[in-house]
Design a protein around this motif. Structure first.
Motif, short mmCIF file in Angstrom:
data_model
loop_
_atom_site.label_atom_id
_atom_site.label_comp_id
_atom_site.label_asym_id
_atom_site.label_seq_id
_atom_site.Cartn_x
_atom_site.Cartn_y
_atom_site.Cartn_z
N SER A 17 0.86 -1.19 0.00
CA SER A 17 0.00 0.00 0.00
C SER A 17 0.90 1.24 0.00
N CYS A 19 1.37 3.67 2.05
CA CYS A 19 2.14 3.97 3.27
C CYS A 19 3.38 3.07 3.34
N CYS A 20 3.22 1.80 2.98
CA CYS A 20 4.33 0.86 3.09
C CYS A 20 5.36 1.06 1.98
N THR A 111 -0.70 2.25 9.00
CA THR A 111 -2.16 2.28 8.87
C THR A 111 -2.79 0.94 9.21
N CYS A 115 2.33 -2.47 9.71
CA CYS A 115 2.64 -2.69 8.29
C CYS A 115 3.89 -1.93 7.85
N CYS A 116 4.02 -0.68 8.28
CA CYS A 116 5.14 0.12 7.80
C CYS A 116 6.47 -0.28 8.44
ZN ZN Z 1 2.09 0.72 5.92
#
Ligand code: ZN
Length: 301
Positions: A17, A19-20, A111, A115-116
């Motif tokens: 995604s 953000c990642c 998010t 994940c990030c």
């Molecule tokens: Zn992320």
């Protein structure tokens, strides 16, 4: 091709995604060869990593990096223009005048759970990590040139629940692990699913061999029957996982499959006891019947 480059090639195929994608790029930039006013660059032997680094910078900041390839096959990616370097630094919240580079956590939006952090770890591994083929040895490491940056990376690794140690070697700060289970966890956390299954299998087979060596002949006659049954289930699970992922299964089934992959050599009774709440032998057996039906259906498609 080494196992390490296989893992990296697989990681560069990750679809993430927004953000990642940013978090991964940030990991590559910060832990690459240089990230400052006078130089932003990366050296790598792996073309897919060079391309991922370049593409991320271009997609996120609009700056097109320069890529050179030496005769020996090393790729150097850099940003020759100072204005461009400032643009990139500012995009990630830096001025380039920082006394000690730290991880700017604002770039990890998280998010969806962590994940990030996982994406950042993946980026870091692509540019400063390596992992040994589990057939030979269990060893994963990240080699960082700056002490504070290494501390920050260790913190992220810690927060992700991964186990690692730190040493100083030849002026580098090295985060490493030699434990089979945590090497596996690292690979899974970064998102290299094929490599993850490969390590899991190698470890399962090693476990079985060790156990067979340890036990007496008398016991092993009995045991080999349950091992045989276990191995059949492992290959059934693998067959299904070639078509669908664990997340596509119902939770009770995916839990059982993970437990079986981790413990290929135990009986159905013992396997049932590992489930929370525990399952009877017949309930475990029913679930594997269900898995067999899924395998049949997938085959028919
Ligand atoms: Zn992320």
């Amino acid at each position: 091709m080494s196992f390490s480059s296989d893992v990296k090639n697989e990681l560069t195929q990750s679809i993430s995604s927004a953000c990642c994608y940013k978090a991964e790029a940030f990991g590559m930039l910060l832990l690459g060869r240089a990230f400052g006013l006078s130089e932003i660059s990366l050296m790598t032997e792996i073309q897919s990593v060079a391309e991922r680094y370049s593409a991320s910078i271009r997609d996120l900041t609009g700056v097109t990096p320069t890529m050179q390839c030496s005769k020996a096959g090393n790729f150097k990616i850099s940003i020759p223009n100072k204005t461009d370097r400032i643009k990139i630094l500012e995009f990630f919240g830096y001025t380039g005048k920082e006394l000690a580079l730290r991880i700017n956590l604002a770039n990890l939006e998280q998010t969806n759970n962590d994940c990030c952090s996982r994406a950042f770890l993946r980026g870091a591994f692509l540019v400063c990590g390596s992992v040994t083929d589990p057939q030979k040895d269990y060893h994963i490491e990240f080699s960082v040139t700056k002490a504070k940056l290494c501390d920050d990376l260790m913190q992220i690794i810690d927060d992700l629940g991964l186990k690692a140690k730190k040493i100083i070697r030849n002026n580098s700060y090295v985060i490493y692990s030699k434990e089979a289970e945590s090497v596996e966890d690292f690979i899974g956390t970064m998102g290299a699913n094929n490599a993850f299954l490969q390590v899991m299998q190698t470890r399962a087979i090693k476990n079985i061999k060790n156990q067979i060596n340890r036990r007496s002949n008398f016991e092993s006659a009995n045991m080999s029957r349950s091992i045989e049954a276990g191995l059949k289930q492992v290959s059934l699970i693998e067959e299904v996982l070639e078509k669908i992922s664990l997340e596509d299964m119902t939770e009770d089934l995916s839990t059982l499959c993970s437990l079986r992959l981790e413990n290929p050599d135990i009986s159905l009774d013992e396997l049932g006891k590992l489930v929370n709440p525990p399952l009877s032998r017949s309930a475990v057996s029913r679930r594997f019947k269900k898995l067999e039906r899924i395998a049949e259906e997938l085959k028919a498609k």
